[in-house]
Design an enzyme around this catalytic site. Structure first.
Site, PDB file in Angstrom:
ATOM      1  CE  LYS A  22      -5.037   4.656  -9.961  1.00  0.00           C
ATOM      2  NZ  LYS A  22      -5.233   4.545  -8.518  1.00  0.00           N
ATOM      3  CG  ASN A  23      -5.625   8.335  -8.443  1.00  0.00           C
ATOM      4  OD1 ASN A  23      -6.046   7.177  -8.341  1.00  0.00           O
ATOM      5  ND2 ASN A  23      -4.344   8.632  -8.322  1.00  0.00           N
ATOM      6  CB  CYS A 117      -0.602   0.284  -4.502  1.00  0.00           C
ATOM      7  SG  CYS A 117      -0.956  -0.214  -6.180  1.00  0.00           S
ATOM      8  NE  ARG A 122      -1.197   4.712  -0.339  1.00  0.00           N
ATOM      9  CZ  ARG A 122      -1.804   4.486  -1.506  1.00  0.00           C
ATOM     10  NH1 ARG A 122      -1.822   3.279  -2.017  1.00  0.00           N
ATOM     11  NH2 ARG A 122      -2.395   5.464  -2.152  1.00  0.00           N
ATOM     12  CG  ASP A 307       0.686   8.468  -8.217  1.00  0.00           C
ATOM     13  OD1 ASP A 307       1.218   7.868  -7.275  1.00  0.00           O
ATOM     14  OD2 ASP A 307      -0.503   8.859  -8.192  1.00  0.00           O
ATOM     15  NE  ARG A 400      -5.309  -1.080  -7.717  1.00  0.00           N
ATOM     16  CZ  ARG A 400      -4.578  -0.215  -7.042  1.00  0.00           C
ATOM     17  NH1 ARG A 400      -3.406  -0.569  -6.591  1.00  0.00           N
ATOM     18  NH2 ARG A 400      -4.995   0.985  -6.770  1.00  0.00           N
TER      19      ARG A 400
END
Ligand code: EPU
Length: 421
Positions: A22-23, A117, A122, A307, A400
């Protein structure tokens, strides 16, 4: 609103195939904005964050099509828009990569502040510091970031990040790609998806070296042209399935992984009594007995990933003794799930950055709420390990980032259903 309903205590057996990261995907897709030509990106996960990003790119003029087997064909040659739709941008975190990509290609960008999220404050000050060092005049409001060239124009620069930031490292790499001169990023993050982004851009004609070390160097080029690239497997998705096997018990072959990327996770679970056999692109995970307590501190790569904090916390919650889990990237991340886990019987005492977890012989099913992506994944693992039925609500966060979650877990023998309320 949909929820997952899980009946726990089934051993997990068989094989699971890990999707594209994903990232990495959420950086590589906006990076296609830098390319004049067609990009064929393979191993793209079918998750809602990716769909939102593709919507944003289409909306500013990209041609986008999905092929079977997770391949996306992207042609951003005709993109003209530099103000992506704020409503879509606000739906996800990684939309901040549009800033670096648009700045590099069009020398201007007007991008809403990202959503996603919100398990912690952040900030994106390091991204902005990088853009300014490259010569951008940046105006920030509470709603958006607007950038254009400053009085001396845009060009390569030396930037030392004040904190090790994955997002800032990738955003500055993108921003520097098409600018004249050399950019050096010091104190860069080293996550596998940074190397993946650099490999993608280099495949398209960029000159980036040092990705994966704390000094990344980018020599600007005039143009990137198209090509084919396959995204790496998702380290955190793989870690999540490994933690699920650890907690629920079982014997599972986790396929399509890069075992080296998994060392920081498997070494800790090994200390807890889980057995691993590494193959070239797969890991066999065997969890037969009682888990043992351990100590974990999250850190940037190659440390234990933040994570995976919530997922390992579930394993600690059923270990035979007291574990310590220290968060050093996002201090407030415990609050996203520890109360929910406590409602399932977990004994977690949070003291600042550290959670002291006293293992229980059993967790009990409960109705719980996912407050962010990884917190949600942890609650699913808790449900798989618990006695009775667990209902996980608010699952849009989980969707997501996890492709075909129900199908993959069901194939391993889990009793999990997605129910529309
Ligand atoms: N930070 C700053 N200023 C900045 C940027 C970061 O102070 O400008 C701080 C953050 O507050 C944090 C630390 O630096 O304390 C690290 O943040 P980083 O920038 O590395 O995080 P990110 O790029 O926003 C990515 C992942 C997150 C993952 C973190 C850490 C994406 C889209 N997100 O976020 O992934 O937790 O790196 O590895 O790549 C997830 O996948 O569930 C997820 C949240």
């Amino acid at each position: 609103m949909a929820k997952y309903v899980i009946n726990g205590k089934n051993r997990l057996e068989g094989a699971v195939t890990i999707s594209g990261a994903k990232n990495a995907a959420v950086a590589i897709l906006p990076a296609a904005l830098l390319v004049s030509g067609k990009c064929r990106v393979e191993n793209v996960p079918d998750i809602s964050d990716v769909h939102i990003l593709l919507e944003i790119l289409k909306d500013i003029g990209a041609e986008v099509s999905w092929e079977d087997n997770g391949t996306v064909i992207l042609d951003c040659t005709g993109v003209t828009g530099t103000k992506p739709d704020p409503e879509l941008v606000c739906k996800m975190r990684a939309s901040y990569y549009l800033m670096g990509a648009l700045l590099s290609r069009f020398h201007k960008a007007h991008v809403a502040l990202p959503g996603g999220c919100n398990f912690a404050s952040r900030p994106i000050d390091q991204h902005i510091k990088g853009f300014r060092a490259l010569g951008a005049r940046v105006v920030e409001t509470e709603e958006y970031v607007n950038m254009k060239p400053g009085p001396n124009g845009l060009k390569g620069a030396r930037i030392t990040l004040d904190v090790v930031s994955v997002g800032a490292t990738m955003n500055i790499i993108m921003a520097a790609c098409l600018l004249p001169g050399k950019t050096v990023i010091e104190n860069a993050a080293k996550e596998p998806h940074i190397v993946d982004l650099a490999n993608f851009l280099n495949t398209m004609g960029a000159h980036i070296s040092g990705a994966g070390t704390d000094t990344v160097k980018i020599t600007g080029v005039e143009k990137l042209t198209g090509g084919t690239y396959a995204i790496i497997p998702d380290q955190i998705e793989a870690g999540t399935y490994i933690a699920a096997v650890a907690a629920a018990g079982g014997n599972v072959l986790v396929q399509n992984v890069i075992p080296k990327h998994m060392d920081c996770i498997t070494s800790k679970l090994e200390e807890m009594g889980v057995e691993f056999i590494n193959y070239d692109d797969a890991i066999q995970v065997i969890s037969e007995g009682q888990l043992q307590p351990t100590t974990v501190k999250t850190r940037p790569y190659p440390g234990f990933p933040t994570d995976m904090q919530a997922q390992v916390c579930v394993c600690m919650s059923i270990a035979d003794g007291t574990s310590r889990l220290t968060e050093s990237v996002y201090e407030t991340r415990f609050f996203g799930y520890c109360t929910e886990l406590a409602s399932m019987g977990a004994d977690i005492l949070i003291n600042g950055k550290t959670a002291i977890i006293t293992g229980q012989s059993n967790l009990q099913g409960a109705v719980v709420r996912a407050n962010d992506l990884r917190a949600g994944a942890a609650l699913i693992i808790a449900g798989l390990a618990a006695e009775g039925t667990t209902e996980v609500e608010n699952i849009h966060y989980i969707e997501r980032g996890y492709e075909h979650l129900v199908e993959k877990l069901t194939a391993l023998g889990a009793d999990i259903r997605r129910v529309e309320d």
